[in-house]
Structure formats: structure tokens, C-alpha cells
Design a protein around this motif. Structure first.
Motif, mmCIF file in Angstrom:
data_model
loop_
_atom_site.group_PDB
_atom_site.id
_atom_site.type_symbol
_atom_site.label_atom_id
_atom_site.label_comp_id
_atom_site.label_asym_id
_atom_site.label_seq_id
_atom_site.Cartn_x
_atom_site.Cartn_y
_atom_site.Cartn_z
ATOM 1 N N VAL A 147 1.056 -1.504 -0.184
ATOM 2 C CA VAL A 147 0.498 0.574 -0.113
ATOM 3 C C VAL A 147 0.339 1.568 -0.274
ATOM 4 N N ASP A 148 0.490 2.211 -1.129
ATOM 5 C CA ASP A 148 1.429 3.501 -1.030
ATOM 6 C C ASP A 148 0.561 3.970 -0.081
ATOM 7 N N LEU A 149 1.358 4.546 1.355
ATOM 8 C CA LEU A 149 0.940 5.224 2.470
ATOM 9 C C LEU A 149 0.431 6.354 2.449
ATOM 10 N N GLU A 150 1.312 7.642 1.568
ATOM 11 C CA GLU A 150 0.740 8.728 1.332
ATOM 12 C C GLU A 150 -0.377 8.767 0.016
ATOM 13 N N ALA A 151 -0.842 7.982 -0.066
ATOM 14 C CA ALA A 151 -2.369 8.137 -1.187
ATOM 15 C C ALA A 151 -3.363 7.711 -0.384
ATOM 16 N N TRP A 152 -2.823 6.828 1.328
ATOM 17 C CA TRP A 152 -4.126 6.367 1.864
ATOM 18 C C TRP A 152 -4.091 6.848 2.506
ATOM 19 N N ASP A 153 -3.017 7.953 2.854
ATOM 20 C CA ASP A 153 -3.130 9.680 4.575
ATOM 21 C C ASP A 153 -4.276 10.169 2.903
ATOM 22 N N VAL A 154 -3.870 10.303 2.155
ATOM 23 C CA VAL A 154 -5.167 11.418 0.720
ATOM 24 C C VAL A 154 -6.720 11.242 0.989
ATOM 25 N N PHE A 155 -5.958 9.954 0.173
ATOM 26 C CA PHE A 155 -7.962 9.426 0.089
ATOM 27 C C PHE A 155 -8.616 9.284 1.330
ATOM 28 N N LEU A 156 -8.012 8.715 3.259
ATOM 29 C CA LEU A 156 -9.269 8.799 3.795
ATOM 30 C C LEU A 156 -8.843 9.870 4.034
ATOM 31 N N GLY A 157 -8.108 11.353 4.090
ATOM 32 C CA GLY A 157 -8.024 12.494 4.451
ATOM 33 C C GLY A 157 -8.943 13.062 3.923
ATOM 34 N N SER A 158 -8.796 13.575 2.486
ATOM 35 C CA SER A 158 -10.510 13.593 1.735
ATOM 36 C C SER A 158 -11.099 13.939 2.071
ATOM 37 N N VAL A 159 -11.829 12.799 2.968
ATOM 38 C CA VAL A 159 -13.238 12.489 3.636
ATOM 39 C C VAL A 159 -13.612 14.099 3.315
ATOM 40 N N GLN A 160 -15.017 14.517 3.170
ATOM 41 C CA GLN A 160 -15.917 15.240 3.520
ATOM 42 C C GLN A 160 -17.158 15.079 4.174
ATOM 43 N N LEU A 161 -17.462 15.249 4.982
ATOM 44 C CA LEU A 161 -19.008 14.812 5.181
ATOM 45 C C LEU A 161 -19.888 16.299 5.444
ATOM 46 N N PRO A 162 -20.764 16.036 5.186
ATOM 47 C CA PRO A 162 -21.794 17.009 5.715
ATOM 48 C C PRO A 162 -21.886 17.973 7.568
#
Length: 164
Positions: A147-162
């Protein structure tokens, strides 16, 4: 704008794009163009629920978001526990970490965890995060040989909930 700059600096080979899946009530960044799937499975009390997912493959990894509306915020904690246990039956659980998704319901079952292939199995790593908001349950996964840990951090960190 800052996220775009960070994303571009982190993984130039990935084609990050903002996605607002219909019915998911969240937005996030995918590193490739995701395809949508839907299936029905038993939910709380045996009632059928629609389970929707978006997934795509990029640079050796598969990225996915799966969500469903259980209709009951009280049912999400047990469902998150079952999601962690399901992967743990197949793979060796590794480190877990708190979840930094703003707007997610506070729940001890909402966290991210790493998994590795068990000895004797082909090399594979998984990163999973599960969280909820109201009766809606979410799972983010990345699966790859490594797993590309930087990409995982971006993927997870990008989540925007109302409200997040």
C-alpha cells in the motif's frame, strides 16, 4: 486548494479527482475514475439494505468506498465491528489508528487499521477505515501488494461529510 497542492506533490502518477457519489452524502478524492456497483444484502433485523460502492485501480492498488444506510444510528457500531472482524479472519491485523474524519459519529468502532497477508499467502496489504454518520455506514479500503501510505493518507484525509 491546499489539498490539491498536497495531492499533486504526494503522488504525481495518480490522477486525483473529487467525487460526490449519489446517495453517499459525502465527498472525497479518488486517484482514478471509480466505477459504481450496487447489491442488496440483509441489514438490521434481516431487512434488505442497498450496499453501494465505488472502486478503481491505480498504480498497483485498488481504492474503494462502500456505503449503506442502515436506517438506525444504533446499528452502525455493531456493523463496523463486523467489518473489522471480517477482514481479520482473512488477514493478519496490524496497527490501528484513530480516525480523523470530521463529522463522523464518535464511536470506539470507528477507526482505521492495517492488515497484512498471513504467512504462506501471497503478499498483500490492506488499509481499512470504517465510520458512520447517522444511520449511514462507510468503509474505505485500499488493497495492494504494498500500500502507498501517502496515497492512503490523501484518500482518507479527503473525506468530507456534511457538517464536518
Amino acid at each position: 486548494m491546499l489539498l490539491s497542492v498536497l495531492v499533486a506533490g504526494c503522488s504525481p502518477a495518480l490522477n486525483w479527482r473529487k467525487v460526490n457519489p449519489d446517495g453517499a452524502q459525502l465527498a472525497l478524492m479518488f486517484p482514478c475514475k471509480p466505477e459504481r456497483e450496487e447489491r442488496t444484502q440483509p441489514g438490521p433485523g434481516g431487512q434488505p439494505v442497498a450496499v453501494r460502492s465505488l472502486s478503481c485501480k491505480a498504480r498497483g492498488g485498488q481504492y474503494s468506498l462502500t456505503w449503506t444506510d442502515l436506517g438506525d444510528a444504533g446499528a452502525t457500531s455493531a456493523a463496523m465491528r463486523r467489518m473489522h472482524e471480517g477482514i481479520a479472519r482473512q488477514m493478519a491485523p496490524q496497527a490501528s489508528a484513530p480516525l480523523g474524519v470530521r463529522g463522523a459519529a464518535p464511536d470506539p468502532e470507528a477507526f482505521q487499521q492495517a492488515f497484512d497477508a498471513r504467512p504462506g499467502q501471497p503478499a498483500q496489504q490492506v488499509r481499512q477505515a470504517v465510520f458512520s454518520q447517522g444511520g449511514r455506514l462507510y468503509q474505505l479500503l485500499v488493497q495492494a501488494e504494498r500500500v502507498d501510505l501517502e496515497a492512503w493518507d490523501v484518500f482518507l484525509g479527503s473525506v468530507q461529510l456534511p457538517g464536518g
